[in-house]
Scaffold this active site. Structure first.
Site, mmCIF file in Angstrom:
data_model
loop_
_atom_site.group_PDB
_atom_site.id
_atom_site.type_symbol
_atom_site.label_atom_id
_atom_site.label_comp_id
_atom_site.label_asym_id
_atom_site.label_seq_id
_atom_site.Cartn_x
_atom_site.Cartn_y
_atom_site.Cartn_z
ATOM 1 C CE1 TYR A 134 3.508 3.745 -12.510
ATOM 2 C CE2 TYR A 134 4.672 5.126 -10.914
ATOM 3 C CZ TYR A 134 4.254 3.883 -11.341
ATOM 4 O OH TYR A 134 4.559 2.777 -10.603
ATOM 5 N NE ARG A 181 10.836 4.515 0.958
ATOM 6 C CZ ARG A 181 9.581 4.152 1.242
ATOM 7 N NH1 ARG A 181 9.003 4.594 2.340
ATOM 8 N NH2 ARG A 181 8.908 3.360 0.430
ATOM 9 N NE ARG A 191 10.374 -1.467 -9.405
ATOM 10 C CZ ARG A 191 10.387 -2.337 -8.404
ATOM 11 N NH1 ARG A 191 10.198 -3.611 -8.641
ATOM 12 N NH2 ARG A 191 10.596 -1.941 -7.161
ATOM 13 C CG PHE A 251 -7.795 5.601 6.595
ATOM 14 C CD1 PHE A 251 -7.669 4.246 6.841
ATOM 15 C CD2 PHE A 251 -7.838 6.031 5.280
ATOM 16 C CE1 PHE A 251 -7.571 3.336 5.801
ATOM 17 C CE2 PHE A 251 -7.745 5.120 4.232
ATOM 18 C CZ PHE A 251 -7.607 3.776 4.495
#
Length: 380
Positions: A134, A181, A191, A251
């Site tokens: 997932y 978290r 969910r 980044f």
């Protein structure tokens, strides 16, 4: 410009930041912005609960082909970002104007992500393997796509884009941190993304962890999942050590440093089941300003795994595994005697770098959130 969607104009602003402030090449920044908009459009379809599964599944499977259909658009979405679908011809035109090497990357990632989103519309996260799969679909593929774009632009060496295992781990580490978290928030919104294979050893239902009487077993499950996430850190360090371009490094590195700080705050912390655990703003600023080279990132990671190590309960079922992975990370991240960090960069440069890193972190969170909602919709 008058015909561009607000989202595309926003991406042009981000592109300007990438090109002129962080010194990304124009072609690379343009490709990254189009990559974002294409995935945002795909994500909007997946997120729209007014679209039936009979309509949605084929759309997700075929979405990559719409990039080459100049007139394709979707005007029935009810989502807040529906304009990226309504004005998709503008986005697809810009996509077709990209160099072929960028088109190939974006098309391939879009195809794989669409297939993955369709698969998880009705599938639960039962095993640790399901969790990895997932997370690959909603975050790992983003990391792989960005890595391939960086290499295609020649900002980075070919190996950065070729080693998909490391790029995937970059995304998995961020996504697993979000899932750990956000336990309570996900529970409140109906969910579930903690794998049944893990939590079923501690409780009959995942929702039981929110009950005060189950605090001890809840924390044990939490610690096991954090230990699982820490196994991606060696890959993260190896990936970052290959980067040469300063802008690309910032980044990529800053969200990873923020993630390890977040896991340290969550480890053995009952507050995860009572509210959202967040690192302090000052702490976050320090992490973002320091994470500008690989030695500095290693020092940050070393600091936070040490913090976790000091909190390991001797009675925790995962304590041995946690100690083992921390020993591995320690070996890879022993602090160097000389660490170059924010002193070598101007405040303006760092502010833009911090903004960009925050956007990338927020984007991965938003991408995963949109994907997650339909897993639950499928369950219902």
């Amino acid at each position: 410009c008058e015909n561009l969607t607000p989202c595309y104009r926003l991406s042009k602003t981000l592109q300007g930041t990438l090109s002129h402030v962080l010194h990304f090449s124009f072609s690379c920044s343009h490709a990254v912005c189009i990559f974002y908009l294409v995935l945002r459009a795909l994500d909007t379809i997946e997120d729209d609960m007014t679209i039936s599964l009979e309509t949605k599944v084929p759309m997700l499977h075929e979405f990559h082909s719409y990039l080459y259909q100049p007139e394709w658009r979707y005007t029935e979405s009810k989502e807040k970002d529906k304009q990226v679908l309504e004005d998709f011809p503008t986005i697809s035109l810009e996509f077709r104007n990209l160099a072929e090497v960028y088109q190939d990357v974006i098309t391939d990632i879009c195809r794989k992500m669409g297939v993955g989103m369709a698969e998880y519309l009705e599938k639960k996260v039962n095993s640790v393997q399901d969790l990895d799969k997932y997370c690959h679909y909603v975050a790992g593929l983003v990391g792989i796509g960005l890595s391939r774009l960086f290499s295609a632009s020649e900002l980075e060496d070919p190996i950065v884009g070729q080693d998909t295992e490391l790029a995937n781990s970059m995304g998995l580490f961020l996504q697993k941190t979000n899932i750990i978290r956000d336990y309570l928030q996900d529970q409140l919104e109906g969910r579930e993304f903690w794998p049944r294979e893990v939590w079923s050893r501690y409780a009959k239902k995942l929702s039981d962890f929110a009950k005060p009487e189950n605090a001890d077993v809840a924390v044990q499950c939490l610690n096991e999942l954090i230990t699982n996430a820490l196994h991606h850190v060696p890959d993260v360090l190896k990936y970052l050590s290959r980067l040469k371009n300063q802008s690309v490094f910032n980044f990529c590195a800053i969200p990873q440093a923020m993630a390890i700080a977040t896991l340290a705050a969550c480890y053995n912390n009952k507050q995860v089941f009572r509210g959202v655990v967040k690192i302090r703003k000052g702490q976050a600023v320090t992490v973002m300003m320091d994470a500008t080279n690989v030695q500095a990132v290693k020092a940050i990671i070393y600091q936070y795994v040490e913090e976790i190590y000091q909190k390991i309960p001797s009675t925790d079922p995962s304590s041995n595994k946690t100690q083992q992975i921390i020993a591995t990370v320690r070996t890879m991240s022993l602090p160097s005697s000389t660490i170059v960090s924010r002193n070598h960069y101007s405040p303006i440069y760092l502010s833009c770098a911090m903004l960009l890193a925050a956007l990338s972190w927020q984007y991965l969170s938003a991408m995963s959130k949109a994907s997650e909602e339909y897993i639950q919709a499928g369950e219902n």
